[in-house]
Design a protein around this motif. Structure first.
Motif, PDB file in Angstrom:
ATOM      1  N   PHE A  69       0.798  -1.233   0.000  1.00 29.54           N
ATOM      2  CA  PHE A  69       0.000   0.000   0.000  1.00 29.54           C
ATOM      3  C   PHE A  69       0.828   1.280   0.000  1.00 29.54           C
ATOM      4  CE2 PHE A  69      -2.722  -3.196   2.077  1.00 29.54           C
ATOM      5  CZ  PHE A  69      -3.841  -3.110   1.273  1.00 29.54           C
ATOM      6  N   GLY A  70       2.112   1.185   0.322  1.00 28.45           N
ATOM      7  CA  GLY A  70       2.940   2.368   0.476  1.00 28.45           C
ATOM      8  C   GLY A  70       3.048   2.756   1.944  1.00 28.45           C
ATOM      9  N   ALA A  71       4.196   3.312   2.309  1.00 24.20           N
ATOM     10  CA  ALA A  71       4.429   3.663   3.713  1.00 24.20           C
ATOM     11  C   ALA A  71       3.434   4.693   4.217  1.00 24.20           C
ATOM     12  CB  ALA A  71       5.856   4.182   3.887  1.00 24.20           C
ATOM     13  N   ASP A  72       3.142   5.700   3.409  1.00 28.59           N
ATOM     14  CA  ASP A  72       2.229   6.752   3.861  1.00 28.59           C
ATOM     15  C   ASP A  72       0.837   6.207   4.157  1.00 28.59           C
ATOM     16  OD1 ASP A  72       4.033   8.803   3.882  1.00 28.59           O
ATOM     17  OD2 ASP A  72       3.511   9.568   1.902  1.00 28.59           O
ATOM     18  N   ALA A  73       0.372   5.282   3.358  1.00 25.77           N
ATOM     19  CA  ALA A  73      -0.956   4.714   3.579  1.00 25.77           C
ATOM     20  C   ALA A  73      -1.009   3.926   4.886  1.00 25.77           C
ATOM     21  CB  ALA A  73      -1.344   3.807   2.408  1.00 25.77           C
ATOM     22  N   VAL A  74       0.062   3.179   5.174  1.00 29.47           N
ATOM     23  CA  VAL A  74       0.103   2.418   6.427  1.00 29.47           C
ATOM     24  C   VAL A  74       0.176   3.381   7.607  1.00 29.47           C
ATOM     25  CG1 VAL A  74       1.369   0.709   7.775  1.00 29.47           C
ATOM     26  CG2 VAL A  74       1.184   0.448   5.287  1.00 29.47           C
ATOM     27  N   ARG A  75       1.017   4.403   7.483  1.00 27.80           N
ATOM     28  CA  ARG A  75       1.116   5.408   8.549  1.00 27.80           C
ATOM     29  C   ARG A  75      -0.241   6.064   8.790  1.00 27.80           C
ATOM     30  NH1 ARG A  75       6.592   7.771   9.368  1.00 27.80           N
ATOM     31  NH2 ARG A  75       5.534   9.722   9.849  1.00 27.80           N
ATOM     32  N   TYR A  76      -0.914   6.446   7.713  1.00 26.70           N
ATOM     33  CA  TYR A  76      -2.217   7.088   7.837  1.00 26.70           C
ATOM     34  C   TYR A  76      -3.223   6.152   8.503  1.00 26.70           C
ATOM     35  CZ  TYR A  76      -6.438   9.664   6.537  1.00 26.70           C
ATOM     36  OH  TYR A  76      -7.629  10.355   6.573  1.00 26.70           O
ATOM     37  N   GLY A  77      -3.195   4.874   8.119  1.00 25.52           N
ATOM     38  CA  GLY A  77      -4.113   3.915   8.704  1.00 25.52           C
ATOM     39  C   GLY A  77      -3.904   3.732  10.202  1.00 25.52           C
ATOM     40  N   LEU A  78      -2.646   3.795  10.642  1.00 25.41           N
ATOM     41  CA  LEU A  78      -2.345   3.659  12.063  1.00 25.41           C
ATOM     42  C   LEU A  78      -2.719   4.911  12.850  1.00 25.41           C
ATOM     43  CD1 LEU A  78       1.154   1.939  11.811  1.00 25.41           C
ATOM     44  CD2 LEU A  78      -0.890   0.913  12.825  1.00 25.41           C
ATOM     45  N   LEU A  79      -2.569   6.071  12.229  1.00 25.30           N
ATOM     46  CA  LEU A  79      -2.698   7.340  12.938  1.00 25.30           C
ATOM     47  C   LEU A  79      -4.098   7.925  12.897  1.00 25.30           C
ATOM     48  CD1 LEU A  79       0.551   8.984  11.528  1.00 25.30           C
ATOM     49  CD2 LEU A  79       0.251   8.110  13.861  1.00 25.30           C
ATOM     50  N   ARG A  80      -4.869   7.540  11.910  1.00 25.24           N
ATOM     51  CA  ARG A  80      -6.135   8.208  11.629  1.00 25.24           C
ATOM     52  C   ARG A  80      -7.043   8.324  12.850  1.00 25.24           C
ATOM     53  NH1 ARG A  80     -11.181   6.931  10.481  1.00 25.24           N
ATOM     54  NH2 ARG A  80     -12.363   8.201   8.984  1.00 25.24           N
ATOM     55  N   GLY A  81      -7.211   7.259  13.600  1.00 26.20           N
ATOM     56  CA  GLY A  81      -8.098   7.300  14.765  1.00 26.20           C
ATOM     57  C   GLY A  81      -7.349   7.127  16.078  1.00 26.20           C
ATOM     58  N   LEU A  82      -6.050   7.414  16.063  1.00 26.37           N
ATOM     59  CA  LEU A  82      -5.221   7.132  17.231  1.00 26.37           C
ATOM     60  C   LEU A  82      -5.569   8.017  18.415  1.00 26.37           C
ATOM     61  CD1 LEU A  82      -2.831   5.751  18.613  1.00 26.37           C
ATOM     62  CD2 LEU A  82      -1.318   7.439  17.529  1.00 26.37           C
TER      63      LEU A  82
END
Length: 525
Positions: free
Chosen positions: A329-342
């Motif tokens: 998915f790309g690093a940014d997508a994984v980062r966004y997925g982890l951070l979005r509702g953190l």
């Protein structure tokens, strides 16, 4: 209003030292490890954008019995095993674009010296003594428990582990001696442990009564001697928690580099998981008091994430490889997925299906579409030039106001460790910029020659809002942020960009540069 003393304090605190917990290299990292590292990276990048001299430390806790056990299970030597795991962890964090400055391994000679110096100081203070310990020991968390603390005979933190009964002569640290000092410090420094719910838990532990803890383990006959040698007693090695916690001062130069240590210690924040609050909020401050060293400014404690609603467990094989996920998915997508509702105040969940959903709806449709519209419209209507704006109307002023408000509110949320909230605040500007384009309908203005100046204003406003977003989103999705700036014809961000370039009109826009889609949509069945 900022007074003179506040301004002076701000100048004196132009450095920022942040750490994460160091991981046991008994298996490769999984997505659960990634949450903490990405969250800390957001704050490190944010402080660099503020212009602070930022020092970000991460690493591996290699002196645990976990390592010896894992190496034996894989029929290899512990030294070979930790080297293999070191490569695996570094590869994972590089793939997730983690921008650490110092990578510490607790098998480093410098760390041996630091651990032994911390022990020497504690011994001089009269805080080390020898005694026989009897109790239940969990090898997974390297902690001793009483029978009352076990849950149906299992470790309270590792439900699949049955602790082993140990009786051996060890050296102990007099933690109980520091109960009143710890209570006073935590009470007098309300931001020492965040969020506040974690502070309440630690205060509860103090009120229950603190037990002294072992700082050494016996080297068993025939076993591989693994760990920091205990000064003056070859039959013992320094117990992993006393050694592991010391990594934070080792990374800051203690005791070999006094200039580096003076610059960066005390740490501004230790970022840790909720399962190790006892060690970081009680053991570590007491060790520092014993050594005559300042305490860290803050300990930020996050919850866990589950995987599709299930507890992540290496022993059960319920893991996701962050490298494979980033490759897909790309690093940014994984980062966004982890951070979005953190939220550090609660646990969260990571689900592949949700990652795809948010990727398409927010990264591709919202942000990617915004950049694509800006670049395409400038190319179509002004031959790639981003025009100077004409007079601003109410809609333009509203976008400008929101941009300034977003920068302030997002920064304040980050300072409070409300990372998911800060990202959500910033995403409000993404949505507003798209809404603005719809309201202004530049495709209609382009067909009206008398609206040429208004079209210039719209094209500029959309481009400038996108540029501001590149600044504000840089801590979360750094690669995408850099690509946005490239397509707007701008150089990458540098230190201090948040206050300098996060202001409307602070950089001159000239021409767009066409490029690939920022986040191509993912086709799903």
């Amino acid at each position: 209003m900022t007074n003179i003393s506040d301004a002076r304090e701000q100048l004196e605190r132009q450095r920022f030292y942040i750490t994460t917990a160091i991981d046991y290299p008994n298996a490769p990292p999984h997505i659960g490890h990634s949450l903490e590292k990405v969250a800390a990276d957001v704050l490190a990048r944010y402080h660099r954008l503020l212009g602070h001299d930022t020092y970000f430390s991460m690493g591996l806790d290699e002196n645990s019995q976990h390592v010896v056990t894992a190496a034996a299970a894989h029929q290899t030597d512990p030294v070979v095993w930790v080297q293999r795991m070191d490569e695996a962890f570094r590869r994972a964090w590089a793939r997730l674009d983690i921008s650490y400055d110092r990578w510490i391994r607790t098998t480093e000679p410098a760390h041996f010296r630091a651990s032994q110096e911390m022990l020497r100081r504690a011994r001089e203070r009269g805080d080390i003594y020898k005694s026989t310990y009897s109790g239940w020991y969990c090898p997974n968390c390297n902690n001793y428990y009483t029978a009352d603390e076990l849950v149906d005979g299992h470790c309270p933190l590792h439900p699949s582990i049955v602790p082993e009964w140990l009786e051996e002569e060890n050296y102990f640290f007099a933690l109980s001696k520091y109960s009143d000092l710890l209570l006073a410090h935590i009470t007098n420094h309300p931001d020492f442990i965040v969020p506040v719910s974690r502070q309440a838990e630690v205060l509860g532990l103090i009120k229950q009564g603190l037990r002294d803890f072992a700082v050494s383990r016996q080297v068993r006959p025939g076993a591989v001697p693994w760990g920091v040698p205990f000064p003056g007693d070859e039959s013992q090695v320094i117990y992993v928690w006393f050694d592991a916690l010391t990594n934070y001062v080792t990374a800051a130069g203690f005791p070999d580099d006094p200039a580096l240590f003076e610059r960066y210690w005390p740490a501004d924040v230790h970022v840790i998981g909720k399962d190790i609050t006892r060690f970081h909020c009680l053991y570590w401050p007491a060790m520092l008091m014993s050594a005559g060293l300042p305490l860290p400014e803050q300990i930020a404690v996050h919850g866990f994430i589950t995987l599709d609603g299930q507890r992540i467990s290496k022993s059960a094989g319920n893991v996701i490889d962050p490298v494979a996920l980033a490759d897909e998915f790309g690093a940014d997508a994984v980062r966004y997925g982890l951070l979005r509702g953190l939220s550090f105040a609660s646990d969260g969940d990571f689900a592949r299906a949700e990652l795809v959903q948010h990727y398409n709806a927010e990264l591709a449709n919202d942000l990617g579409n915004l950049l694509n519209r800006v670049v395409t419209m400038a190319a179509r209507y002004r031959n790639g030039v981003i025009p100077a704006p004409g007079p601003s109307g109410e809609l333009e002023q509203a976008v400008q106001h929101l941009a300034g408000e977003t920068r302030q509110r997002a920064g304040e949320a980050l300072e409070r460790w409300e990372i998911g909230s800060a990202l959500n605040i910033t995403w409000g500007l993404v949505r507003r910029a798209n809404q603005y384009i719809e309201q202004r309908a530049p495709w209609k203005l382009a067909r009206q020659p008398d609206q040429s100046q208004t079209l210039d204003t719209v094209l500029y406003t959309a481009a400038e809002a996108t540029r501001i977003l590149a600044v504000l989103l840089a801590p979360y999705i750094p690669a995408a942020s850099a690509r946005i700036l490239t397509q707007l014809g701008l150089e990458p961000l540098s230190a201090g960009a948040w206050p300098r370039e996060g202001i409307w009109g602070s950089r001159q826009l000239t021409a767009v540069v066409s490029g690939p889609l920022l986040f191509p949509r993912i086709n799903v069945e």
